[in-house]
Structures are given as C-alpha cells and as structure tokens.
Design a protein around this motif. Structure first.
Motif, PDB file in Angstrom:
ATOM      1  N   ILE A 180      -0.141  -0.597  15.177  1.00 39.80           N
ATOM      2  CA  ILE A 180      -1.650  -1.912  15.197  1.00 39.80           C
ATOM      3  C   ILE A 180      -1.320  -2.491  16.930  1.00 39.80           C
ATOM      4  N   ILE A 218      -1.784  -4.293   5.858  1.00 41.35           N
ATOM      5  CA  ILE A 218      -1.558  -3.823   7.153  1.00 41.35           C
ATOM      6  C   ILE A 218      -2.523  -4.619   7.506  1.00 41.35           C
ATOM      7  N   VAL A 219      -4.109  -4.935   7.358  1.00 39.58           N
ATOM      8  CA  VAL A 219      -4.636  -5.602   7.557  1.00 39.58           C
ATOM      9  C   VAL A 219      -4.271  -7.803   7.919  1.00 39.58           C
ATOM     10  N   ILE A 259      -3.672  -1.230   2.547  1.00 37.83           N
ATOM     11  CA  ILE A 259      -4.425  -0.946   3.322  1.00 37.83           C
ATOM     12  C   ILE A 259      -4.723  -3.183   3.840  1.00 37.83           C
ATOM     13  N   ASN A 307      -3.718   3.966  10.101  1.00 39.80           N
ATOM     14  CA  ASN A 307      -2.441   4.154   9.292  1.00 39.80           C
ATOM     15  C   ASN A 307      -2.514   4.269   7.877  1.00 39.80           C
ATOM     16  N   LYS A 308      -3.772   5.014   7.336  1.00 38.72           N
ATOM     17  CA  LYS A 308      -4.170   5.072   5.931  1.00 38.72           C
ATOM     18  C   LYS A 308      -4.628   6.718   6.083  1.00 38.72           C
ATOM     19  N   SER A 354     -12.274  -0.472   6.770  1.00 43.13           N
ATOM     20  CA  SER A 354     -11.596   0.233   6.737  1.00 43.13           C
ATOM     21  C   SER A 354     -10.406   1.103   5.782  1.00 43.13           C
ATOM     22  N   VAL A 369      -5.761  -0.065  11.384  1.00 46.97           N
ATOM     23  CA  VAL A 369      -5.758   0.068   9.710  1.00 46.97           C
ATOM     24  C   VAL A 369      -6.013   1.795  10.104  1.00 46.97           C
TER      25      VAL A 369
END
Length: 247
Positions: free
Chosen positions: A105, A187-188, A184, A126-127, A64, A123
């Motif tokens: 997600i 979020i993972v 990250i 989102n970044k 990611s 992921v």
C-alpha cells in the motif's frame, strides 16, 4: 427451509443477548451495548454520509476483486499447466505472497500518488498472488484424460477450454473468490485509512480520533451486512450451480 434459516440465526441471537447483558453489567462507555451501536448506526445513516462512504468502499472492493480474480486466474492457469513457467515464476510468487500488505500500500501511494488508481492497485496486488496460488493447484489437478477425449472428438480449442478444462477449476475459483472477498475488503479499509478522504476506512479513522466505539462498530456491522448480502445473492447461488456441474 424456514427451519434452517431460524437455526442459522440462533447463535447470532444468543451472542447478541450475551453482548447486551455483559455491556449492561460492566456499565463502561468503552463497551457500548447493541442498543447504543444501533443508535450510532441511525445517526450515521441519517445525519452523516454513511451510504456514501459504504458505496465508495464497496466500489473499491468490486474493482479490486475483479482485477485480482481475472489476472489471478489467468496467471494461475498458466503456471499450473506449464511446468517451465511455473519453475521460473515460483520464486516471484513466494516473494509476492510474503510481502506485507502495508508495504504494498505504501509503495503504491508513494509511486503512483494519493489517487484512486493507487488504492485499487494496492488492494489488487495484495490479492493476486493468493488467487494465483490456489488456481495453480487446481490447474495441476485437471484430468488430462478428459481433455484428450475432447481432442479425439475434435472439439474446437475454445470448446475444450470452456466446456472441459474450466469447469474442473470452478471449485478452486469459488474458493479463491470467497477468501478473496473477505481479504480484499479488509485491505481496502487500510488503504482508505492511510490515503483516502472517503470510505469506511476513512470514517473509522475519524471515529477513532473521537474514541467513538459505537460508531466504529456501527460501520463495521453495516459493511459486514453488505458482505453477507453478497454471499446470499451471488456466492451461494453460484455454489449450487457449480455443485450441479453446470455453468
């Protein structure tokens, strides 16, 4: 150098002593001592599959991170250097920056399925907007006079980009990489908790069901230790290179 290392360890040591003292004084199973967390860590490491779950989470973090940095840097440079493109894309960027991570997600899992590709995609999505926003500001601050000088000396476009333009973005790239890594991996864990059958997030969900606070803290500190290792082995050496103005 050694004195500096001991200084950096002073505050964590004091916090650990306070934690141990307060946990013994409170004497509540919901507030485990560092010793109890250590025993939980040893148990998970030897009796369970801690290394496997840590490895799966780290693999998702790396994938990611790579996707978000590459795509974010490319689109950030484009938006920073082309005002018309930035004007057209800015509303979409603002929207992407404000969509909750949980929504992204869930949408990825519902549209792609409960597969590895959906987890990594969620992921990265989102970044990427955060990277774009930071790199865009850096691209706007690039000194065009230096690029004009390189053009006068008839340097090839590739040389102008990699030797004149891109080095001016290194501080912004490093900043987005550092913040990106910290964001990250968090979020993972959410991605793994919702839709994966392995990884640290999956284990945290399992331990939560058994109210195993010591186990939760053991996994948390284990992965934080990995992040510290990445910081020491990768980001700090890169910082020193960037500060010297070398690639």
């Amino acid at each position: 150098m050694i004195r500096l290392n001991y200084t950096r360890l002073l505050l964590p040591a004091l916090l650990m002593i306070f934690w141990q003292w307060s946990a013994v004084w409170i004497n509540n199973p919901d507030y485990p001592t560092p010793v109890a967390v250590y025993h939980a860590f040893v148990f998970e490491l030897t009796q369970e599959q801690m290394l496997y779950h840590l490895g799966m989470t780290l693999w998702r973090v790396v994938l990611s991170f790579a996707f978000s940095m590459v795509l974010g840097v490319i689109f950030g440079i484009m938006m920073g250097r082309f005002p018309r493109l930035n004007e057209l894309s800015d509303p979409v960027l603002i929207l992407a920056l404000n969509i909750p991570a949980l929504v992204t997600i869930l949408l990825c899992y519902l549209s792609i399925g409960l597969v590895e590709a959906a987890a990594v995609t969620a992921v990265a999505l989102n970044k990427i907007p955060t990277v774009i926003a930071m790199i865009r500001e850096g691209a706007r601050m690039v000194d065009d006079d230096l690029i004009d000088v390189a053009r006068v000396f008839q340097l090839p476009p590739s040389t102008r980009f990699f030797r004149v333009f891109l080095p001016q973005l290194y501080p912004y790239i490093m900043a987005s990489a550092r913040t990106g890594l910290s964001l990250i991996w968090k979020i993972v864990l959410v991605v793994e908790l919702i839709g994966r059958s392995n990884g640290v997030g999956f284990k945290l969900h399992t331990l939560f069901q058994f109210f195993d606070i010591a186990g939760i803290l053991a996994y948390t500190f284990a992965f934080v230790a990995i992040i510290y290792l990445l910081e020491a082995l990768i980001f700090r050496p890169l910082d020193s290179v960037v500060s010297r103005g070398r690639v």
